[in-house]
Design a protein around this motif. Sequence first.
Motif, PDB file in Angstrom:
ATOM      1  N   ALA A  42     106.682  64.202 -34.987  1.00 47.69           N
ATOM      2  CA  ALA A  42     107.108  64.765 -33.773  1.00 47.69           C
ATOM      3  C   ALA A  42     105.710  65.277 -33.138  1.00 47.69           C
ATOM      4  CB  ALA A  42     108.087  65.727 -33.945  1.00 47.69           C
ATOM      5  N   ASP A  43     105.885  65.345 -32.011  1.00 46.28           N
ATOM      6  CA  ASP A  43     104.840  65.960 -31.022  1.00 46.28           C
ATOM      7  C   ASP A  43     104.418  67.486 -31.228  1.00 46.28           C
ATOM      8  OD1 ASP A  43     104.324  63.310 -29.988  1.00 46.28           O
ATOM      9  OD2 ASP A  43     105.591  63.652 -28.366  1.00 46.28           O
ATOM     10  N   ASN A  44     105.879  68.163 -31.355  1.00 49.35           N
ATOM     11  CA  ASN A  44     105.679  69.681 -31.267  1.00 49.35           C
ATOM     12  C   ASN A  44     105.705  70.405 -32.497  1.00 49.35           C
ATOM     13  OD1 ASN A  44     108.159  69.063 -31.903  1.00 49.35           O
ATOM     14  ND2 ASN A  44     108.866  70.205 -30.079  1.00 49.35           N
ATOM     15  N   VAL A  45     104.945  69.764 -33.663  1.00 45.46           N
ATOM     16  CA  VAL A  45     105.052  70.296 -34.900  1.00 45.46           C
ATOM     17  C   VAL A  45     103.832  70.898 -35.407  1.00 45.46           C
ATOM     18  CG1 VAL A  45     104.305  68.156 -36.285  1.00 45.46           C
ATOM     19  CG2 VAL A  45     106.152  69.406 -37.256  1.00 45.46           C
ATOM     20  N   ASN A  50     101.226  75.010 -39.146  1.00 42.47           N
ATOM     21  CA  ASN A  50     100.180  76.065 -39.226  1.00 42.47           C
ATOM     22  C   ASN A  50     100.940  77.324 -40.108  1.00 42.47           C
ATOM     23  OD1 ASN A  50      98.244  74.541 -38.475  1.00 42.47           O
ATOM     24  ND2 ASN A  50      98.294  75.405 -36.312  1.00 42.47           N
ATOM     25  N   PHE A  51     102.084  77.514 -39.377  1.00 40.65           N
ATOM     26  CA  PHE A  51     103.170  78.729 -39.874  1.00 40.65           C
ATOM     27  C   PHE A  51     103.167  78.609 -41.397  1.00 40.65           C
ATOM     28  CE2 PHE A  51     107.109  80.365 -40.552  1.00 40.65           C
ATOM     29  CZ  PHE A  51     106.984  81.801 -40.763  1.00 40.65           C
ATOM     30  N   ARG A  77     113.487  62.800 -36.111  1.00 41.04           N
ATOM     31  CA  ARG A  77     113.233  63.377 -34.856  1.00 41.04           C
ATOM     32  C   ARG A  77     114.035  64.582 -34.109  1.00 41.04           C
ATOM     33  NH1 ARG A  77     108.571  60.637 -34.130  1.00 41.04           N
ATOM     34  NH2 ARG A  77     108.755  58.401 -34.129  1.00 41.04           N
ATOM     35  N   SER A  78     114.180  65.404 -35.250  1.00 36.92           N
ATOM     36  CA  SER A  78     114.852  66.725 -34.971  1.00 36.92           C
ATOM     37  C   SER A  78     113.940  67.656 -34.724  1.00 36.92           C
ATOM     38  CB  SER A  78     115.614  66.917 -36.174  1.00 36.92           C
ATOM     39  OG  SER A  78     115.080  67.188 -37.316  1.00 36.92           O
ATOM     40  N   ASP A  79     114.259  68.840 -34.115  1.00 36.40           N
ATOM     41  CA  ASP A  79     113.341  70.083 -33.879  1.00 36.40           C
ATOM     42  C   ASP A  79     112.967  70.511 -35.043  1.00 36.40           C
ATOM     43  OD1 ASP A  79     113.070  69.256 -31.147  1.00 36.40           O
ATOM     44  OD2 ASP A  79     114.814  70.608 -30.670  1.00 36.40           O
ATOM     45  N   PRO A  80     111.820  71.184 -35.022  1.00 36.33           N
ATOM     46  CA  PRO A  80     111.439  71.776 -36.405  1.00 36.33           C
ATOM     47  C   PRO A  80     111.947  73.216 -36.466  1.00 36.33           C
ATOM     48  CG  PRO A  80     109.712  71.812 -34.830  1.00 36.33           C
ATOM     49  CD  PRO A  80     110.643  70.915 -34.383  1.00 36.33           C
ATOM     50  N   SER A 100     111.602  76.322 -33.969  1.00 39.40           N
ATOM     51  CA  SER A 100     110.199  76.644 -33.631  1.00 39.40           C
ATOM     52  C   SER A 100     109.680  75.318 -32.722  1.00 39.40           C
ATOM     53  CB  SER A 100     109.279  76.746 -34.825  1.00 39.40           C
ATOM     54  OG  SER A 100     109.504  75.467 -35.595  1.00 39.40           O
ATOM     55  N   GLY A 101     110.426  74.502 -31.969  1.00 38.08           N
ATOM     56  CA  GLY A 101     109.946  73.412 -31.301  1.00 38.08           C
ATOM     57  C   GLY A 101     108.939  73.863 -30.089  1.00 38.08           C
ATOM     58  N   ASN A 102     109.388  74.919 -29.372  1.00 41.51           N
ATOM     59  CA  ASN A 102     108.456  75.416 -28.235  1.00 41.51           C
ATOM     60  C   ASN A 102     107.795  76.528 -28.585  1.00 41.51           C
ATOM     61  OD1 ASN A 102     109.249  73.092 -26.828  1.00 41.51           O
ATOM     62  ND2 ASN A 102     111.251  74.171 -26.197  1.00 41.51           N
ATOM     63  N   LEU A 103     107.730  77.062 -30.025  1.00 43.19           N
ATOM     64  CA  LEU A 103     107.022  78.340 -30.237  1.00 43.19           C
ATOM     65  C   LEU A 103     105.421  77.876 -30.640  1.00 43.19           C
ATOM     66  CD1 LEU A 103     109.896  79.988 -31.836  1.00 43.19           C
ATOM     67  CD2 LEU A 103     109.343  80.519 -29.478  1.00 43.19           C
ATOM     68  N   THR A 104     104.698  78.864 -30.480  1.00 40.90           N
ATOM     69  CA  THR A 104     103.215  78.863 -31.074  1.00 40.90           C
ATOM     70  C   THR A 104     103.370  79.479 -32.517  1.00 40.90           C
ATOM     71  OG1 THR A 104     102.566  80.928 -29.946  1.00 40.90           O
ATOM     72  CG2 THR A 104     102.272  78.679 -28.883  1.00 40.90           C
TER      73      THR A 104
END
Length: 141
Positions: A42-45, A50-51, A77-80, A100-104
């Motif tokens: 996925a793109d947002n992983v 890192n966490f 393809r599920s959100d983290p 955590s898909g859209n969280l830093t």
Amino acid sequence: MSIPYSGTIRRSGGVVSAIGKQLKGVNLKAAKRIVVKFDPFADNVTHTRNFLHYISSPKINLTNPNCSLKTEIVCDRSDPTVDVTILPNIGDIKKITFKSGNLTCLELLQLFNKHISSLAPVEEPVSTIQTKSEKKKGKKK
């Protein structure tokens, strides 16, 4: 006529120092199990990975050696997500899920400290009782 100074004297340390500051406050005493679930394609992983890296460090693991950390790698393809199971004697909350898909990574650590580390029981300092001979030795030095 001069303009009064209205800025900061020094710049902030940046994201790295903010992450370091949040890592110092992480306490796993309230957590029983942490499950980090993500799709590596996925793109947002990256921030979730890192966490996971920061949480799995030995220094943080020493706050609660009984807390198990599990990584689930899926290919759907599920959100983290980060699922934290709370110890039963802490409170009426049993499980907390961070999507955590859209969280830093910094936001994940801040939320972790806000919701998990704040539930940890506070350790009271152990006071030692000095005998008369120990007090006399302390005065002679």
